[in-house]
Design a protein around this motif. Structure first.
Motif, PDB file in Angstrom:
ATOM      1  N   ASP A  82       0.795  -1.225   0.000  1.00 57.77           N
ATOM      2  CA  ASP A  82       0.000   0.000   0.000  1.00 57.77           C
ATOM      3  C   ASP A  82       0.827   1.276   0.000  1.00 57.77           C
ATOM      4  O   ASP A  82       0.356   2.318  -0.439  1.00 57.77           O
ATOM      5  N   PHE A  83       2.047   1.229   0.492  1.00 60.74           N
ATOM      6  CA  PHE A  83       2.830   2.458   0.645  1.00 60.74           C
ATOM      7  C   PHE A  83       4.163   2.427  -0.082  1.00 60.74           C
ATOM      8  O   PHE A  83       5.074   3.174   0.243  1.00 60.74           O
ATOM      9  N   GLY A  84       4.301   1.592  -1.058  1.00 58.46           N
ATOM     10  CA  GLY A  84       5.488   1.588  -1.902  1.00 58.46           C
ATOM     11  C   GLY A  84       6.727   1.015  -1.248  1.00 58.46           C
ATOM     12  O   GLY A  84       7.845   1.345  -1.645  1.00 58.46           O
ATOM     13  N   GLY A  85       6.574   0.143  -0.273  1.00 56.67           N
ATOM     14  CA  GLY A  85       7.730  -0.451   0.385  1.00 56.67           C
ATOM     15  C   GLY A  85       8.259  -1.688  -0.302  1.00 56.67           C
ATOM     16  O   GLY A  85       9.213  -2.295   0.163  1.00 56.67           O
ATOM     17  N   ASP A  86       7.663  -2.065  -1.417  1.00 54.25           N
ATOM     18  CA  ASP A  86       8.081  -3.292  -2.088  1.00 54.25           C
ATOM     19  C   ASP A  86       9.254  -3.103  -3.039  1.00 54.25           C
ATOM     20  O   ASP A  86       9.991  -4.028  -3.310  1.00 54.25           O
ATOM     21  N   THR A  87       9.446  -1.902  -3.561  1.00 53.85           N
ATOM     22  CA  THR A  87      10.570  -1.654  -4.470  1.00 53.85           C
ATOM     23  C   THR A  87      11.366  -0.458  -3.979  1.00 53.85           C
ATOM     24  O   THR A  87      10.823   0.468  -3.373  1.00 53.85           O
ATOM     25  N   LEU A  88      12.634  -0.474  -4.253  1.00 55.12           N
ATOM     26  CA  LEU A  88      13.502   0.636  -3.888  1.00 55.12           C
ATOM     27  C   LEU A  88      13.764   1.490  -5.126  1.00 55.12           C
ATOM     28  O   LEU A  88      13.905   0.969  -6.232  1.00 55.12           O
ATOM     29  N   PRO A  89      13.821   2.807  -4.974  1.00 48.90           N
ATOM     30  CA  PRO A  89      13.900   3.671  -6.147  1.00 48.90           C
ATOM     31  C   PRO A  89      15.242   3.658  -6.869  1.00 48.90           C
ATOM     32  O   PRO A  89      15.296   3.879  -8.075  1.00 48.90           O
ATOM     33  N   CYS A  90      16.337   3.414  -6.158  1.00 53.49           N
ATOM     34  CA  CYS A  90      17.645   3.464  -6.831  1.00 53.49           C
ATOM     35  C   CYS A  90      18.648   2.604  -6.084  1.00 53.49           C
ATOM     36  O   CYS A  90      18.308   1.905  -5.137  1.00 53.49           O
ATOM     37  N   SER A  91      19.886   2.660  -6.483  1.00 51.41           N
ATOM     38  CA  SER A  91      20.907   1.830  -5.847  1.00 51.41           C
ATOM     39  C   SER A  91      21.656   2.555  -4.734  1.00 51.41           C
ATOM     40  O   SER A  91      22.487   1.953  -4.062  1.00 51.41           O
ATOM     41  N   ASP A  92      21.350   3.829  -4.506  1.00 54.48           N
ATOM     42  CA  ASP A  92      22.005   4.596  -3.440  1.00 54.48           C
ATOM     43  C   ASP A  92      21.361   4.244  -2.101  1.00 54.48           C
ATOM     44  O   ASP A  92      20.144   4.338  -1.923  1.00 54.48           O
ATOM     45  N   PHE A  93      22.188   3.845  -1.135  1.00 53.18           N
ATOM     46  CA  PHE A  93      21.680   3.411   0.160  1.00 53.18           C
ATOM     47  C   PHE A  93      20.937   4.531   0.885  1.00 53.18           C
ATOM     48  O   PHE A  93      19.858   4.315   1.445  1.00 53.18           O
ATOM     49  N   ASN A  94      21.485   5.738   0.892  1.00 53.94           N
ATOM     50  CA  ASN A  94      20.862   6.849   1.616  1.00 53.94           C
ATOM     51  C   ASN A  94      19.516   7.236   1.002  1.00 53.94           C
ATOM     52  O   ASN A  94      18.569   7.537   1.723  1.00 53.94           O
ATOM     53  N   ALA A  95      19.430   7.229  -0.319  1.00 53.49           N
ATOM     54  CA  ALA A  95      18.164   7.544  -0.977  1.00 53.49           C
ATOM     55  C   ALA A  95      17.120   6.477  -0.666  1.00 53.49           C
ATOM     56  O   ALA A  95      15.949   6.790  -0.413  1.00 53.49           O
ATOM     57  N   ASN A  96      17.531   5.217  -0.659  1.00 51.95           N
ATOM     58  CA  ASN A  96      16.609   4.131  -0.329  1.00 51.95           C
ATOM     59  C   ASN A  96      16.169   4.214   1.132  1.00 51.95           C
ATOM     60  O   ASN A  96      15.008   3.944   1.450  1.00 51.95           O
ATOM     61  N   ALA A  97      17.082   4.586   2.019  1.00 55.25           N
ATOM     62  CA  ALA A  97      16.731   4.732   3.431  1.00 55.25           C
ATOM     63  C   ALA A  97      15.712   5.853   3.615  1.00 55.25           C
ATOM     64  O   ALA A  97      14.751   5.717   4.380  1.00 55.25           O
ATOM     65  N   LEU A  98      15.899   6.959   2.907  1.00 51.04           N
ATOM     66  CA  LEU A  98      14.946   8.062   2.980  1.00 51.04           C
ATOM     67  C   LEU A  98      13.586   7.650   2.438  1.00 51.04           C
ATOM     68  O   LEU A  98      12.545   7.951   3.027  1.00 51.04           O
ATOM     69  N   CYS A  99      13.582   6.929   1.345  1.00 48.47           N
ATOM     70  CA  CYS A  99      12.324   6.454   0.762  1.00 48.47           C
ATOM     71  C   CYS A  99      11.609   5.519   1.734  1.00 48.47           C
ATOM     72  O   CYS A  99      10.391   5.599   1.910  1.00 48.47           O
ATOM     73  N   PHE A 100      12.358   4.650   2.386  1.00 46.96           N
ATOM     74  CA  PHE A 100      11.757   3.743   3.359  1.00 46.96           C
ATOM     75  C   PHE A 100      11.203   4.509   4.558  1.00 46.96           C
ATOM     76  O   PHE A 100      10.120   4.198   5.056  1.00 46.96           O
ATOM     77  N   LEU A 101      11.904   5.525   5.020  1.00 45.14           N
ATOM     78  CA  LEU A 101      11.415   6.326   6.151  1.00 45.14           C
ATOM     79  C   LEU A 101      10.140   7.082   5.785  1.00 45.14           C
ATOM     80  O   LEU A 101       9.220   7.198   6.599  1.00 45.14           O
ATOM     81  N   ILE A 102      10.061   7.587   4.573  1.00 44.06           N
ATOM     82  CA  ILE A 102       8.844   8.265   4.122  1.00 44.06           C
ATOM     83  C   ILE A 102       7.688   7.275   4.038  1.00 44.06           C
ATOM     84  O   ILE A 102       6.559   7.591   4.437  1.00 44.06           O
ATOM     85  N   SER A 103       7.954   6.066   3.558  1.00 49.53           N
ATOM     86  CA  SER A 103       6.914   5.033   3.515  1.00 49.53           C
ATOM     87  C   SER A 103       6.449   4.664   4.921  1.00 49.53           C
ATOM     88  O   SER A 103       5.248   4.500   5.160  1.00 49.53           O
ATOM     89  N   ALA A 104       7.379   4.549   5.853  1.00 50.18           N
ATOM     90  CA  ALA A 104       7.016   4.223   7.233  1.00 50.18           C
ATOM     91  C   ALA A 104       6.214   5.351   7.880  1.00 50.18           C
ATOM     92  O   ALA A 104       5.247   5.098   8.613  1.00 50.18           O
ATOM     93  N   LEU A 105       6.572   6.595   7.585  1.00 52.35           N
ATOM     94  CA  LEU A 105       5.827   7.733   8.119  1.00 52.35           C
ATOM     95  C   LEU A 105       4.405   7.749   7.565  1.00 52.35           C
ATOM     96  O   LEU A 105       3.442   7.953   8.307  1.00 52.35           O
ATOM     97  N   SER A 106       4.256   7.497   6.257  1.00 51.89           N
ATOM     98  CA  SER A 106       2.913   7.485   5.690  1.00 51.89           C
ATOM     99  C   SER A 106       2.089   6.327   6.241  1.00 51.89           C
ATOM    100  O   SER A 106       0.896   6.477   6.475  1.00 51.89           O
ATOM    101  N   TYR A 107       2.721   5.192   6.501  1.00 50.47           N
ATOM    102  CA  TYR A 107       1.999   4.074   7.107  1.00 50.47           C
ATOM    103  C   TYR A 107       1.521   4.443   8.510  1.00 50.47           C
ATOM    104  O   TYR A 107       0.379   4.171   8.888  1.00 50.47           O
ATOM    105  N   ASN A 108       2.371   5.082   9.295  1.00 51.15           N
ATOM    106  CA  ASN A 108       1.993   5.464  10.658  1.00 51.15           C
ATOM    107  C   ASN A 108       0.891   6.518  10.659  1.00 51.15           C
ATOM    108  O   ASN A 108      -0.017   6.469  11.486  1.00 51.15           O
ATOM    109  N   LEU A 109       0.952   7.473   9.740  1.00 49.26           N
ATOM    110  CA  LEU A 109      -0.118   8.469   9.644  1.00 49.26           C
ATOM    111  C   LEU A 109      -1.433   7.820   9.223  1.00 49.26           C
ATOM    112  O   LEU A 109      -2.505   8.180   9.713  1.00 49.26           O
TER     113      LEU A 109
END
Length: 96
Positions: free
Chosen positions: A4-31
């Motif tokens: 539901d919140f896009g946690g199944d795929t990662l946007p790129c190969s950069d670790f920091n960008a993927n970590a940020l994307c995962f944190l945004i997905s987790a925040l939207s899930y919590n909201l």
């Protein structure tokens, strides 16, 4: 969270960008989990995609008459919207 919140795929190969994307997905899930507590009983158990279609996908028309704004929508949508707005007004945030 994956489907539901896009946690199944990662946007790129950069670790920091993927970590940020995962944190945004987790925040939207919590909201969404917080918002789910405000929904009427028949909608509270549904997934995010169903609620998106029921609430966010409502067809409505905003009309300005004089100095007032009105929202025109179908009767079945109006009842659901009123229930959600009443729950939002009565909501008290949890203590931090």
């Amino acid at each position: 969270m994956k489907l539901d919140f896009g946690g199944d795929t990662l946007p790129c190969s950069d670790f920091n960008a993927n970590a940020l994307c995962f944190l945004i997905s987790a925040l939207s899930y919590n909201l969404f989990a917080l918002m789910r507590q405000l929904l009427p009983g028949e909608l509270a158990q549904h997934r995010a995609i169903t609620i998106r279609w029921c609430l966010y996908g409502m067809a409505a028309k905003v009309v300005k008459m004089g100095r007032q704004l009105f929202v025109k929508l179908a009767e079945r949508h109006r009842m659901l919207l009123e229930q959600v707005l009443i729950a939002l007004k009565a909501f008290e945030p949890p203590p931090i």
